[in-house]
Design an enzyme around this catalytic site. Sequence first.
Site, PDB file in Angstrom:
ATOM      1  CG  ASP A  89       0.170   7.813  -1.779  1.00 14.29           C
ATOM      2  OD1 ASP A  89       1.059   8.009  -2.641  1.00 14.29           O
ATOM      3  OD2 ASP A  89       0.422   7.692  -0.570  1.00 14.29           O
ATOM      4  CB  SER A  90      -2.154  12.421  -4.621  1.00 14.84           C
ATOM      5  OG  SER A  90      -2.360  12.843  -3.284  1.00 14.84           O
ATOM      6  N   GLY A  92      -0.036  13.481  -1.179  1.00 13.50           N
ATOM      7  CA  GLY A  92      -0.598  14.443  -0.224  1.00 13.50           C
ATOM      8  C   GLY A  92      -0.522  13.959   1.221  1.00 13.50           C
ATOM      9  CD  GLN A 232      -9.648  14.449   2.852  1.00 12.99           C
ATOM     10  OE1 GLN A 232      -9.931  14.467   4.050  1.00 12.99           O
ATOM     11  NE2 GLN A 232      -8.637  13.707   2.388  1.00 12.99           N
ATOM     12  CG  ASP A 309      -4.051   1.962   1.689  1.00 14.04           C
ATOM     13  OD1 ASP A 309      -5.069   2.666   1.586  1.00 14.04           O
ATOM     14  OD2 ASP A 309      -3.006   2.379   2.232  1.00 14.04           O
ATOM     15  CB  CYS A 347      -2.673 -19.360   8.954  1.00  9.11           C
ATOM     16  SG  CYS A 347      -1.838 -18.438   7.650  1.00  9.11           S
ATOM     17  CB  CYS A 349       0.673 -18.449   5.121  1.00  3.64           C
ATOM     18  SG  CYS A 349       1.697 -18.259   6.592  1.00  3.64           S
ATOM     19  CB  CYS A 352       1.021 -21.122   9.451  1.00  2.00           C
ATOM     20  SG  CYS A 352       0.808 -19.484  10.167  1.00  2.00           S
ATOM     21  CG  HIS A 378       1.279 -15.192   9.656  1.00  2.29           C
ATOM     22  ND1 HIS A 378       0.403 -16.234   9.457  1.00  2.29           N
ATOM     23  CD2 HIS A 378       0.680 -14.348  10.531  1.00  2.29           C
ATOM     24  CE1 HIS A 378      -0.678 -16.044  10.202  1.00  2.29           C
ATOM     25  NE2 HIS A 378      -0.536 -14.904  10.869  1.00  2.29           N
TER      26      HIS A 378
HETATM   27 ZN   LIG Z   1       0.305 -18.079   8.397  1.00  3.77          ZN
END
Ligand SMILES: [Zn+2]
Length: 412
Positions: A89-90, A92, A232, A309, A347, A349, A352, A378
């Site tokens: 990002d800038s 700002g 903006q 993001d 999940c 992952c 999990c 997670h």
């Molecule tokens: Zn997970």
Amino acid sequence: MEFKIKANDESARLGRLLTPHGEVETPVFMPVGTAASVKGVAQDILDDLGVQILLGNTYHLYLRPGIERVRKLGGLHGFMSWNHAILTDSGGFQVFSLNELRKVTEEGVTFRSHLDGSSHFFSAESATEAQIGLGADIIMAFDECTEYPAEPQRVRESMELTLRWAERSKKRFEEHKHDVPWAEVSESGPLDFADRFASESIRSARDDKGLGVGPGELRPSVRTQALFGIVQGGTDPRLRRESAERTIEIGFSGYAIGGLSVGEPRALTREIVESTLEHLPADRPRYLMGVGSPEEIVEYAHLGVDMMDCVLPTRAARHGLLFTSEGKISIKQARYADDAGPLDPICACRVCSRYSRAYLRHLYAANEVLAQVLNTIHNLSFYLDTMRRVRHSIELGRKARSLSEVWSLPEQ
Ligand SMILES: [Zn+2]
């Protein structure tokens, strides 16, 4: 940078962003690595999670460890040993959100460091140069994030200032874009990211007739940073439209919607996002900054946002708040103390598939460092899988519009 749309599902788009440090499948959620680190998660795990692009914060990196130091150590990619794409990002937004004593003039913003109170100054030119020094693949024009609520006159003036700063950012970028830390490597040709990526991309492009990119066409365009402009205009759709049109006139590689998720009601955020998207060019990536919950990222992807993001998955994880296919879980609660089940049964992952809710609850209650690490892994995995499922749904034209619909789709 190149951006190709592979499929559409109503307003949603499935795309591919080609950057000097690899390919990014869109819509994408970008984990936030504020100070050259996604708090608690090492880069090899981010690789395993399939993270294709990370976000870095110029404000934090400028204050510590300093732009020049990062530049000399190979830019952010070399410094933090991250071989995939990065967006900065800038600065700002942090200047506006972390500094109550900031002073805004036509020239730029004077602010005090939140670390030691020292005085600093950012302008469109210096913020752009800082981002060139950091060497992210995608950098942002310097903008003023208008607060909410704000008087109509104030919103207009702020929008006009952002437009003037956008023009100055672009001018400085065009003059200095070859100063990027990895420019020499890619210009002179020794095999590095750009070359390796180019050959991989050409190979994959041949496999995918939809792209139609041949050798030689790809390289030059993915060998410099890309600068995005920021729309903006507060919560006024007419100002948003004007801001979009005039930002497009200046001309950027992609367009971001900034100044939202700053305290306005969620329905209003959605309305402004939807109306602003109508005025952005279809062939350029669209980035909605600072958003959002798992439900929101699904919703915005379906409105046609390509990049998002947010600190939410990582920050919430450190506070024991976990996102699952069955809703939010506060792992600190005593009700999980004897729960032998996984955090989220769907999940896949590494957290999990290995640990119980009882163990995660214990780690959190005992204030173990591992609690933050596992919780963050997670949550990030859940966000990335959610977007993977969204992309799959767009590809199949399944019109899965909500988080629960996305998570009830069969595995790809
Ligand atoms: Zn997970």
